[in-house]
Design a protein around this motif. Structure first.
Motif, PDB file in Angstrom:
ATOM      1  N   CYS A  55       6.537   6.175  -4.910  1.00 24.17           N
ATOM      2  CA  CYS A  55       6.033   7.318  -4.146  1.00 24.17           C
ATOM      3  C   CYS A  55       6.483   7.219  -2.691  1.00 24.17           C
ATOM      4  N   HIS A  56       6.323   6.055  -2.098  1.00 23.33           N
ATOM      5  CA  HIS A  56       6.731   5.889  -0.700  1.00 23.33           C
ATOM      6  C   HIS A  56       8.236   6.024  -0.528  1.00 23.33           C
ATOM      7  N   LEU A  57       9.000   5.505  -1.463  1.00 21.77           N
ATOM      8  CA  LEU A  57      10.455   5.625  -1.366  1.00 21.77           C
ATOM      9  C   LEU A  57      10.922   7.043  -1.689  1.00 21.77           C
ATOM     10  N   GLY A  58      10.116   7.800  -2.426  1.00 23.68           N
ATOM     11  CA  GLY A  58      10.458   9.193  -2.694  1.00 23.68           C
ATOM     12  C   GLY A  58      10.438  10.024  -1.425  1.00 23.68           C
ATOM     13  N   HIS A  59       9.643   9.592  -0.488  1.00 24.79           N
ATOM     14  CA  HIS A  59       9.532  10.310   0.784  1.00 24.79           C
ATOM     15  C   HIS A  59      10.665   9.945   1.741  1.00 24.79           C
ATOM     16  N   GLN A  60      11.035   8.650   1.747  1.00 32.16           N
ATOM     17  CA  GLN A  60      12.096   8.197   2.657  1.00 32.16           C
ATOM     18  C   GLN A  60      12.516   6.784   2.302  1.00 32.16           C
ATOM     19  N   SER A  61      13.674   6.398   2.757  1.00 35.34           N
ATOM     20  CA  SER A  61      14.128   5.014   2.616  1.00 35.34           C
ATOM     21  C   SER A  61      13.303   4.142   3.551  1.00 35.34           C
ATOM     22  N   LEU A  62      12.972   2.934   3.072  1.00 36.18           N
ATOM     23  CA  LEU A  62      12.108   2.060   3.864  1.00 36.18           C
ATOM     24  C   LEU A  62      12.562   0.615   3.800  1.00 36.18           C
ATOM     25  N   ARG A  63      12.227  -0.127   4.833  1.00 32.98           N
ATOM     26  CA  ARG A  63      12.415  -1.573   4.842  1.00 32.98           C
ATOM     27  C   ARG A  63      11.216  -2.211   4.153  1.00 32.98           C
ATOM     28  N   SER A  64      11.368  -3.454   3.753  1.00 33.46           N
ATOM     29  CA  SER A  64      10.300  -4.178   3.063  1.00 33.46           C
ATOM     30  C   SER A  64       9.029  -4.228   3.907  1.00 33.46           C
ATOM     31  N   GLY A  65       9.167  -4.506   5.181  1.00 37.11           N
ATOM     32  CA  GLY A  65       8.001  -4.569   6.068  1.00 37.11           C
ATOM     33  C   GLY A  65       7.278  -3.243   6.174  1.00 37.11           C
ATOM     34  N   GLU A  66       8.045  -2.154   6.173  1.00 42.80           N
ATOM     35  CA  GLU A  66       7.432  -0.822   6.230  1.00 42.80           C
ATOM     36  C   GLU A  66       6.651  -0.548   4.950  1.00 42.80           C
ATOM     37  N   LEU A  67       7.221  -0.934   3.807  1.00 39.93           N
ATOM     38  CA  LEU A  67       6.500  -0.778   2.544  1.00 39.93           C
ATOM     39  C   LEU A  67       5.220  -1.607   2.546  1.00 39.93           C
ATOM     40  N   LYS A  68       5.296  -2.814   3.063  1.00 40.62           N
ATOM     41  CA  LYS A  68       4.128  -3.694   3.114  1.00 40.62           C
ATOM     42  C   LYS A  68       3.019  -3.067   3.947  1.00 40.62           C
ATOM     43  N   ARG A  69       3.365  -2.439   5.058  1.00 37.15           N
ATOM     44  CA  ARG A  69       2.353  -1.770   5.891  1.00 37.15           C
ATOM     45  C   ARG A  69       1.748  -0.562   5.175  1.00 37.15           C
ATOM     46  N   LYS A  70       2.544   0.139   4.387  1.00 32.52           N
ATOM     47  CA  LYS A  70       2.045   1.306   3.672  1.00 32.52           C
ATOM     48  C   LYS A  70       1.211   0.924   2.448  1.00 32.52           C
ATOM     49  N   ILE A  71       1.407  -0.293   1.955  1.00 34.12           N
ATOM     50  CA  ILE A  71       0.679  -0.787   0.781  1.00 34.12           C
ATOM     51  C   ILE A  71       0.021  -2.110   1.182  1.00 34.12           C
ATOM     52  N   PRO A  72      -1.015  -2.056   2.014  1.00 32.98           N
ATOM     53  CA  PRO A  72      -1.562  -3.289   2.591  1.00 32.98           C
ATOM     54  C   PRO A  72      -2.177  -4.265   1.590  1.00 32.98           C
ATOM     55  N   ASN A  73      -2.581  -3.819   0.425  1.00 33.20           N
ATOM     56  CA  ASN A  73      -3.231  -4.717  -0.538  1.00 33.20           C
ATOM     57  C   ASN A  73      -2.262  -5.524  -1.392  1.00 33.20           C
ATOM     58  N   VAL A  74      -0.986  -5.211  -1.325  1.00 31.56           N
ATOM     59  CA  VAL A  74      -0.002  -5.965  -2.109  1.00 31.56           C
ATOM     60  C   VAL A  74       0.427  -7.197  -1.301  1.00 31.56           C
ATOM     61  N   THR A  75       0.578  -8.313  -1.968  1.00 29.64           N
ATOM     62  CA  THR A  75       1.077  -9.500  -1.279  1.00 29.64           C
ATOM     63  C   THR A  75       2.583  -9.373  -1.098  1.00 29.64           C
ATOM     64  N   GLN A  76       3.117 -10.078  -0.118  1.00 30.84           N
ATOM     65  CA  GLN A  76       4.556 -10.031   0.115  1.00 30.84           C
ATOM     66  C   GLN A  76       5.321 -10.545  -1.101  1.00 30.84           C
ATOM     67  N   LYS A  77       4.796 -11.579  -1.752  1.00 36.59           N
ATOM     68  CA  LYS A  77       5.442 -12.145  -2.935  1.00 36.59           C
ATOM     69  C   LYS A  77       5.537 -11.111  -4.054  1.00 36.59           C
TER      70      LYS A  77
END
Length: 124
Positions: A26-48
């Protein structure tokens, strides 16, 4: 080894199943993102787990990873055409979930959807 699915939906869930993959899409459908940006948009997911899910989606040709040669390295994730083809499936899943939550609320359950939008899917 040959992979055998009993139903077609198994093949779909093999690619987008789990808690985080549809949210990432869903987030990538809106725009291309870096890993850190995805992490901020999905705060409950661990980096691993995020890294693992991104790798699996890349292996399944749903997303692509573009590496920019700079210091520090820049990596951007975006949907492939194959990933964009999941649009209608993901919109239908979102609408079904919203309806289910509405019905649960009518039954007195304390449940809500924080963001009632799936614009990322619509923009695919």
């Amino acid at each position: 080894m040959k992979k055998i699915y009993q139903l077609g939906i198994e093949a779909t869930l093999d690619v987008i199943g789990g808690k985080w993959k549809p949210i990432i899409l869903c987030h990538l459908g809106h725009q291309s993102l870096r890993s850190g940006e995805l992490k901020r948009k999905i705060p409950n997911v661990t980096q691993k787990v995020l890294t693992q899910q991104l790798r699996e989606l890349e292996e399944d040709h749903i997303i692509k990873r573009e590496i920019f040669n700079q210091v520090p390295p820049k990596v951007v994730y975006s949907l492939t055409e194959e990933g964009k083809s999941l649009r209608d499936v993901l919109i239908t899943m979102s609408e079904w979930g919203e309806h289910r939550v509405q019905e649960a609320q009518k039954q007195g359950e304390d449940v809500s959807i924080e963001h009632k939008e799936y614009h990322g899917f619509i923009n695919m």
